[in-house]
Enzyme design. Structure first.
Site, PDB file in Angstrom:
ATOM      1  N   ARG A  53       0.688  -1.222   0.015  1.00  0.00           N
ATOM      2  CA  ARG A  53       0.001  -0.009  -0.025  1.00  0.00           C
ATOM      3  C   ARG A  53       0.945   1.208  -0.038  1.00  0.00           C
ATOM      4  NH1 ARG A  53       2.552   1.849   3.674  1.00  0.00           N
ATOM      5  NH2 ARG A  53       0.998   3.531   3.663  1.00  0.00           N
ATOM      6  N   GLY A  54       0.280   2.414   0.061  1.00  0.00           N
ATOM      7  CA  GLY A  54       1.046   3.506  -0.160  1.00  0.00           C
ATOM      8  C   GLY A  54       1.125   3.985  -1.719  1.00  0.00           C
ATOM      9  N   ALA A  55       1.021   5.248  -2.337  1.00  0.00           N
ATOM     10  CA  ALA A  55       0.580   5.552  -3.362  1.00  0.00           C
ATOM     11  C   ALA A  55       1.857   4.924  -4.253  1.00  0.00           C
ATOM     12  CB  ALA A  55       0.239   6.961  -3.674  1.00  0.00           C
ATOM     13  N   ARG A  96      -7.798  -0.235  -6.565  1.00  0.00           N
ATOM     14  CA  ARG A  96      -7.849   0.911  -5.491  1.00  0.00           C
ATOM     15  C   ARG A  96      -8.110   2.143  -6.519  1.00  0.00           C
ATOM     16  NH1 ARG A  96      -4.232   1.510  -0.328  1.00  0.00           N
ATOM     17  NH2 ARG A  96      -6.053   2.036   0.355  1.00  0.00           N
ATOM     18  N   GLN A 201      -1.618   2.426   9.931  1.00  0.00           N
ATOM     19  CA  GLN A 201      -0.427   2.380   9.293  1.00  0.00           C
ATOM     20  C   GLN A 201       0.808   3.363  10.142  1.00  0.00           C
ATOM     21  OE1 GLN A 201      -3.392   3.328   8.018  1.00  0.00           O
ATOM     22  NE2 GLN A 201      -3.460   2.615   5.830  1.00  0.00           N
ATOM     23  N   ASP A 242      -1.875  10.978  -1.963  1.00  0.00           N
ATOM     24  CA  ASP A 242      -2.236   9.925  -2.903  1.00  0.00           C
ATOM     25  C   ASP A 242      -2.588  10.484  -4.075  1.00  0.00           C
ATOM     26  OD1 ASP A 242      -2.922   8.653   0.096  1.00  0.00           O
ATOM     27  OD2 ASP A 242      -2.721   7.064  -1.684  1.00  0.00           O
ATOM     28  N   ASN A 252      -5.084  12.525   0.896  1.00  0.00           N
ATOM     29  CA  ASN A 252      -4.224  11.732   1.562  1.00  0.00           C
ATOM     30  C   ASN A 252      -4.972  11.019   2.604  1.00  0.00           C
ATOM     31  OD1 ASN A 252      -1.738  10.712   2.151  1.00  0.00           O
ATOM     32  ND2 ASN A 252      -1.828  11.856   3.977  1.00  0.00           N
ATOM     33  N   LYS A 253      -4.408   9.989   3.370  1.00  0.00           N
ATOM     34  CA  LYS A 253      -4.899   9.234   4.630  1.00  0.00           C
ATOM     35  C   LYS A 253      -6.000   9.850   5.297  1.00  0.00           C
ATOM     36  CE  LYS A 253      -4.800   5.700   4.801  1.00  0.00           C
ATOM     37  NZ  LYS A 253      -5.787   5.020   4.142  1.00  0.00           N
TER      38      LYS A 253
HETATM   39  O1  MRU Z   1      -4.547   3.467   2.314  1.00  0.00           O
HETATM   40  P1  MRU Z   1      -2.958   3.369   2.345  1.00  0.00           P
HETATM   41  O2  MRU Z   1      -2.152   2.810   3.503  1.00  0.00           O
HETATM   42  O3  MRU Z   1      -2.573   2.954   0.952  1.00  0.00           O
HETATM   43  O4  MRU Z   1      -2.665   5.049   2.313  1.00  0.00           O
HETATM   44  C1  MRU Z   1      -1.561   5.543   2.179  1.00  0.00           C
HETATM   45  C2  MRU Z   1      -1.387   6.797   2.309  1.00  0.00           C
HETATM   46  O5  MRU Z   1      -2.345   7.582   2.561  1.00  0.00           O
HETATM   47  C3  MRU Z   1      -0.336   7.530   2.264  1.00  0.00           C
HETATM   48  O6  MRU Z   1      -0.130   8.631   3.057  1.00  0.00           O
HETATM   49  C4  MRU Z   1       0.167   8.092   0.735  1.00  0.00           C
HETATM   50  O7  MRU Z   1       0.065   6.926  -0.003  1.00  0.00           O
HETATM   51  C5  MRU Z   1       1.570   8.682   0.405  1.00  0.00           C
HETATM   52  S1  MRU Z   1       2.703   7.253   0.577  1.00  0.00           S
HETATM   53  C6  MRU Z   1       4.143   8.136   0.198  1.00  0.00           C
END
Ligand code: MRU
Length: 365
Positions: A53-55, A96, A201, A242, A252-253
């Site tokens: 996970r993470g963009a 996603r 996370q 994201d 973002n999250k």
């Molecule tokens: O749902 P996730 O864990 O994929 O969400 C991740 C985030 O929101 C991060 O902050 C974002 O992807 C930036 S990662 C460099």
């Protein structure tokens, strides 16, 4: 101050022997387990269930997934192979909806495939392209980290939300890339990580990787952010993203928006760190889908139920922070400040000009 060479940071995803290896993040922090995906469907599943996970990480995972589809395809003509890629593209894209990096990674592989005529060339070059993307991700994070490090003073306490670290990228991280770069520069830094309910996370991943790299980190409940800020315990905030629109609106999250609001009202600079692959200059707010995840994430902690049966649950995974709350967006090309729309347009126009002139200078005219 001189930047020291980095030690061994976690690597989230890699291409090995025509398979994709990735750290299964659902197992952290208890187990650091690497899983092997040998088909694009396995990669899609890993993205869906947040094993990766993470963009930026899911951008590279999707690209490697598509390269896997090419390599494993038994199609005998280019058009059949392109059809296989089209199917896999759609499956991976639908895993996603919010992070734009996913589409960015997939488009890069399709563009690469379209350049070649034979099946062998397509297979070889899509794999090389995906591997190159993973190497460039690390280089980009290091550049971005270096730009961001100049914003942080010796002794600063920096808060971050969610995980925008090595585990959210191929390695090094974006927001945590800035933290790592500050540490490499010799400045002292300590980090406050929010737990980041409901998927945790912050506690499971950010705290894990900072402890792993011996970076000073304290964990707080999400609900403690205002209290710490009011008591002057935070100097700066850095989060990842994201998707960033041309207006400077940042997805973002979930919870990022309230951290940004609190930062603004306490006069604490709130920065976003993201590579150019996270920018979406085409779409508007009304076009963006905020992922809603399973109610199970909210109802339970582990196997234990923490909410009554019958209660209605709403579980949005991301939120939107408006540009007026953001002190700067840290990219691999430098730090962008307001007015965002004008400055981002200039940045991307320069990028396009540079790409065009590099292409021209590469050609013998
Ligand atoms: O749902 P996730 O864990 O994929 O969400 C991740 C985030 O929101 C991060 O902050 C974002 O992807 C930036 S990662 C460099």
């Amino acid at each position: 101050m001189k930047h020291k060479r980095s030690s061994t940071y976690l690597t989230t995803i890699s291409w090995e022997n025509d398979c994709v290896k990735l750290i299964d993040q659902t197992k952290l922090p208890e187990d650091l387990e690497v899983i092997t995906c040998s088909t694009y469907l396995e990669v899609a599943e890993a993205i869906k269930r947040l094993a990766i996970r993470g963009a930026p990480a899911i951008g590279v995972a999707a690209a490697m997934g598509l390269a896997l589809c090419a390599v494993k395809s038994s199609s005998s003509t280019k058009s059949k192979l392109m059809n296989d890629l089209k199917t896999a593209y759609q499956v991976l894209l639908e895993t996603r909806p919010t992070a734009i990096n996913l589409k960015w990674g997939l488009d890069m592989i399709i563009d690469e495939a379209l350049k070649y005529d034979t099946i062998e060339e397509i297979k070889r070059n899509t794999v090389l392209c995906a591997i190159k993307m993973s190497e460039e991700d690390i280089a980009t994070n290091k550049k971005l980290g270096r730009f961001g490090s100049y914003l942080i003073n010796d002794g600063d306490v920096v808060m971050t939300h969610c995980n925008a670290g090595a585990l959210a990228t191929v390695s090094y991280g974006t927001a945590l890339g800035v933290i790592r770069s500050v540490k490499e520069s010799g400045k002292k830094i300590s980090v406050i990580a929010t737990e980041t309910r409901p998927v945790m996370q912050g506690s499971r991943l950010t705290a894990f990787e900072l402890v792993h790299d011996d970076i000073d980190v304290s964990l707080i409940p999400d609900t403690a952010v205002g209290h710490l800020m009011a008591n002057k315990m935070i100097d700066k905030v850095i989060v990842g993203a994201d998707r960033i629109l041309r207006t400077g609106h940042v997805y973002n999250k979930i919870g990022t928006y309230q951290v940004a609001l609190l930062s603004k009202s306490h006069g604490i600079p709130f920065y976003v760190a993201a590579p150019l692959s996270t920018f979406d200059l085409k779409n508007n707010i009304s076009d963006i889908v905020i992922e809603e995840r399973s109610v199970e994430e909210v109802i339970k902690i582990g196997d234990k139920r923490i909410a009554p049966t019958g209660v209605r649950i709403f579980n949005p995974a991301f939120d939107l922070t408006p540009p007026e709350l953001i002190a700067g967006i840290i990219t691999e090309k430098g730090v962008i400040t307001a007015p965002y729309e004008r400055n981002l347009t200039n940045l991307f126009n320069n990028e396009i000009k540079q790409t065009v002139s590099t292409h021209h200078s590469g050609k013998k005219i």
